[in-house]
Scaffold this motif. Structure first.
Motif, mmCIF file in Angstrom:
data_model
loop_
_atom_site.group_PDB
_atom_site.id
_atom_site.type_symbol
_atom_site.label_atom_id
_atom_site.label_comp_id
_atom_site.label_asym_id
_atom_site.label_seq_id
_atom_site.Cartn_x
_atom_site.Cartn_y
_atom_site.Cartn_z
ATOM 1 N N LEU A 11 0.806 -1.221 0.000
ATOM 2 C CA LEU A 11 0.000 0.000 0.000
ATOM 3 C C LEU A 11 0.841 1.274 0.000
ATOM 4 C CD1 LEU A 11 -2.745 -1.101 2.550
ATOM 5 C CD2 LEU A 11 -2.928 -1.009 0.051
ATOM 6 N N GLU A 12 2.153 1.123 0.031
ATOM 7 C CA GLU A 12 3.051 2.264 0.129
ATOM 8 C C GLU A 12 2.987 3.184 -1.105
ATOM 9 O OE1 GLU A 12 7.660 2.724 1.381
ATOM 10 O OE2 GLU A 12 7.197 1.135 -0.044
ATOM 11 N N ASP A 13 2.869 2.608 -2.276
ATOM 12 C CA ASP A 13 2.893 3.389 -3.519
ATOM 13 C C ASP A 13 1.464 3.706 -3.980
ATOM 14 O OD1 ASP A 13 4.739 4.111 -6.025
ATOM 15 O OD2 ASP A 13 2.834 3.264 -6.740
ATOM 16 N N LYS A 14 1.227 4.950 -4.341
ATOM 17 C CA LYS A 14 -0.120 5.404 -4.727
ATOM 18 C C LYS A 14 -0.677 4.620 -5.918
ATOM 19 C CE LYS A 14 -2.677 9.604 -5.770
ATOM 20 N NZ LYS A 14 -2.588 11.065 -5.907
ATOM 21 N N LEU A 19 -4.345 0.259 -8.058
ATOM 22 C CA LEU A 19 -4.605 -1.018 -8.716
ATOM 23 C C LEU A 19 -5.200 -2.015 -7.731
ATOM 24 C CD1 LEU A 19 -2.660 -3.840 -8.652
ATOM 25 C CD2 LEU A 19 -0.984 -2.206 -9.411
ATOM 26 N N LEU A 20 -4.741 -2.005 -6.483
ATOM 27 C CA LEU A 20 -5.296 -2.902 -5.472
ATOM 28 C C LEU A 20 -6.734 -2.531 -5.117
ATOM 29 C CD1 LEU A 20 -2.145 -3.315 -3.216
ATOM 30 C CD2 LEU A 20 -3.185 -5.067 -4.669
ATOM 31 N N TYR A 21 -7.039 -1.239 -5.045
ATOM 32 C CA TYR A 21 -8.426 -0.821 -4.788
ATOM 33 C C TYR A 21 -9.349 -1.387 -5.855
ATOM 34 C CZ TYR A 21 -6.508 3.000 -1.823
ATOM 35 O OH TYR A 21 -5.859 3.750 -0.879
ATOM 36 N N VAL A 32 -5.270 -5.990 -17.779
ATOM 37 C CA VAL A 32 -4.324 -4.923 -17.448
ATOM 38 C C VAL A 32 -4.774 -3.600 -18.067
ATOM 39 C CG1 VAL A 32 -1.931 -4.128 -17.696
ATOM 40 C CG2 VAL A 32 -2.394 -6.516 -17.117
ATOM 41 N N ASP A 33 -5.312 -3.631 -19.277
ATOM 42 C CA ASP A 33 -5.778 -2.392 -19.905
ATOM 43 C C ASP A 33 -6.883 -1.728 -19.095
ATOM 44 O OD1 ASP A 33 -3.946 -2.585 -21.941
ATOM 45 O OD2 ASP A 33 -5.372 -3.307 -23.442
ATOM 46 N N GLU A 34 -7.778 -2.542 -18.533
ATOM 47 C CA GLU A 34 -8.840 -1.993 -17.676
ATOM 48 C C GLU A 34 -8.235 -1.312 -16.444
ATOM 49 O OE1 GLU A 34 -12.321 -3.592 -14.688
ATOM 50 O OE2 GLU A 34 -12.013 -4.716 -16.544
ATOM 51 N N LEU A 35 -7.242 -1.956 -15.854
ATOM 52 C CA LEU A 35 -6.563 -1.365 -14.697
ATOM 53 C C LEU A 35 -5.902 -0.039 -15.065
ATOM 54 C CD1 LEU A 35 -4.726 -4.347 -12.990
ATOM 55 C CD2 LEU A 35 -6.404 -2.843 -11.935
ATOM 56 N N VAL A 36 -5.241 -0.022 -16.207
ATOM 57 C CA VAL A 36 -4.568 1.204 -16.658
ATOM 58 C C VAL A 36 -5.583 2.323 -16.846
ATOM 59 C CG1 VAL A 36 -3.234 2.261 -18.521
ATOM 60 C CG2 VAL A 36 -2.637 -0.029 -17.712
ATOM 61 N N GLU A 37 -6.710 2.005 -17.468
ATOM 62 C CA GLU A 37 -7.749 3.015 -17.688
ATOM 63 C C GLU A 37 -8.274 3.568 -16.369
ATOM 64 O OE1 GLU A 37 -10.760 1.262 -20.154
ATOM 65 O OE2 GLU A 37 -9.397 1.068 -21.863
ATOM 66 N N LYS A 38 -8.512 2.696 -15.405
ATOM 67 C CA LYS A 38 -9.032 3.133 -14.113
ATOM 68 C C LYS A 38 -8.013 4.010 -13.393
ATOM 69 C CE LYS A 38 -12.415 3.061 -11.263
ATOM 70 N NZ LYS A 38 -13.667 3.709 -11.633
ATOM 71 N N ILE A 39 -6.767 3.603 -13.398
ATOM 72 C CA ILE A 39 -5.720 4.387 -12.745
ATOM 73 C C ILE A 39 -5.549 5.731 -13.438
ATOM 74 C CG2 ILE A 39 -3.225 4.483 -12.287
ATOM 75 C CD1 ILE A 39 -3.460 1.402 -11.769
ATOM 76 N N GLU A 40 -5.586 5.721 -14.759
ATOM 77 C CA GLU A 40 -5.474 6.972 -15.508
ATOM 78 C C GLU A 40 -6.620 7.912 -15.131
ATOM 79 O OE1 GLU A 40 -4.499 8.250 -20.055
ATOM 80 O OE2 GLU A 40 -6.045 6.721 -19.777
ATOM 81 N N GLU A 41 -7.817 7.368 -14.995
ATOM 82 C CA GLU A 41 -8.985 8.163 -14.601
ATOM 83 C C GLU A 41 -8.783 8.763 -13.203
ATOM 84 O OE1 GLU A 41 -13.338 6.887 -13.038
ATOM 85 O OE2 GLU A 41 -12.747 6.055 -14.984
ATOM 86 N N GLU A 105 -8.418 7.791 1.109
ATOM 87 C CA GLU A 105 -7.871 8.377 -0.128
ATOM 88 C C GLU A 105 -8.948 8.850 -1.086
ATOM 89 O OE1 GLU A 105 -3.819 7.767 -2.426
ATOM 90 O OE2 GLU A 105 -4.877 5.929 -1.969
ATOM 91 N N GLU A 106 -10.066 8.165 -1.155
ATOM 92 C CA GLU A 106 -11.185 8.515 -2.035
ATOM 93 C C GLU A 106 -10.768 8.850 -3.460
ATOM 94 O OE1 GLU A 106 -12.931 11.814 0.140
ATOM 95 O OE2 GLU A 106 -14.290 10.432 1.155
ATOM 96 N N PRO A 107 -10.187 7.909 -4.195
ATOM 97 C CA PRO A 107 -9.731 8.226 -5.550
ATOM 98 C C PRO A 107 -10.858 8.563 -6.523
ATOM 99 C CG PRO A 107 -9.540 5.886 -5.135
ATOM 100 C CD PRO A 107 -9.929 6.527 -3.837
ATOM 101 N N ASP A 108 -12.096 8.202 -6.226
ATOM 102 C CA ASP A 108 -13.216 8.507 -7.116
ATOM 103 C C ASP A 108 -13.602 9.980 -7.068
ATOM 104 O OD1 ASP A 108 -14.830 5.396 -6.338
ATOM 105 O OD2 ASP A 108 -13.633 5.885 -8.092
#
Length: 109
Positions: A11-14, A19-21, A32-41, A105-108
């Motif tokens: 959990l140390e790295d944002k 990706l874990l959330y 992986v592409d779905e993960l990238v899209e979510k993180i980019e968002e 953190e509330e990334p949404d």
């Protein structure tokens, strides 16, 4: 058995937290592409101008750093050949900490 220190390290790295959330909320394998899209968002910067290659940079970072690091624990399965990853059988310590971190953190937002 995963240690508390290992969970904190995950959990140390944002970006790894993001990706874990996302994986934690899913019922099965995630591309992986779905993960990238979510993180980019979640990392989106509305003040950004000009061409952006963030998708590719995030994908490389995940594939070469964060997914292999996450897969060091038994409850994260990453298959680089198929480009999928999933969380399965998480220990209670992880469940508690990832839930609290996500709420804080509330990334949404």
């Amino acid at each position: 058995m995963v240690t508390l220190g290992t969970i904190f390290e995950l959990l140390e790295d944002k970006r790894r937290r993001y990706l874990l959330y996302h994986l934690y909320e899913q019922e099965g394998p995630v591309g992986v592409d779905e993960l990238v899209e979510k993180i980019e968002e979640w990392e989106d910067d509305p003040g950004r101008v000009g061409p952006d290659d963030r998708f590719e940079r995030i994908a490389v970072d995940l594939k070469h750093t964060h997914l292999p690091k996450s897969a060091d624990v038994e409850f994260v399965q990453y298959n680089p050949d198929e480009g999928v990853v999933q969380i399965q059988g998480t220990p209670p310590k992880f469940d508690i900490l990832v839930t609290i971190a996500r709420l804080i953190e509330e990334p949404d937002e």
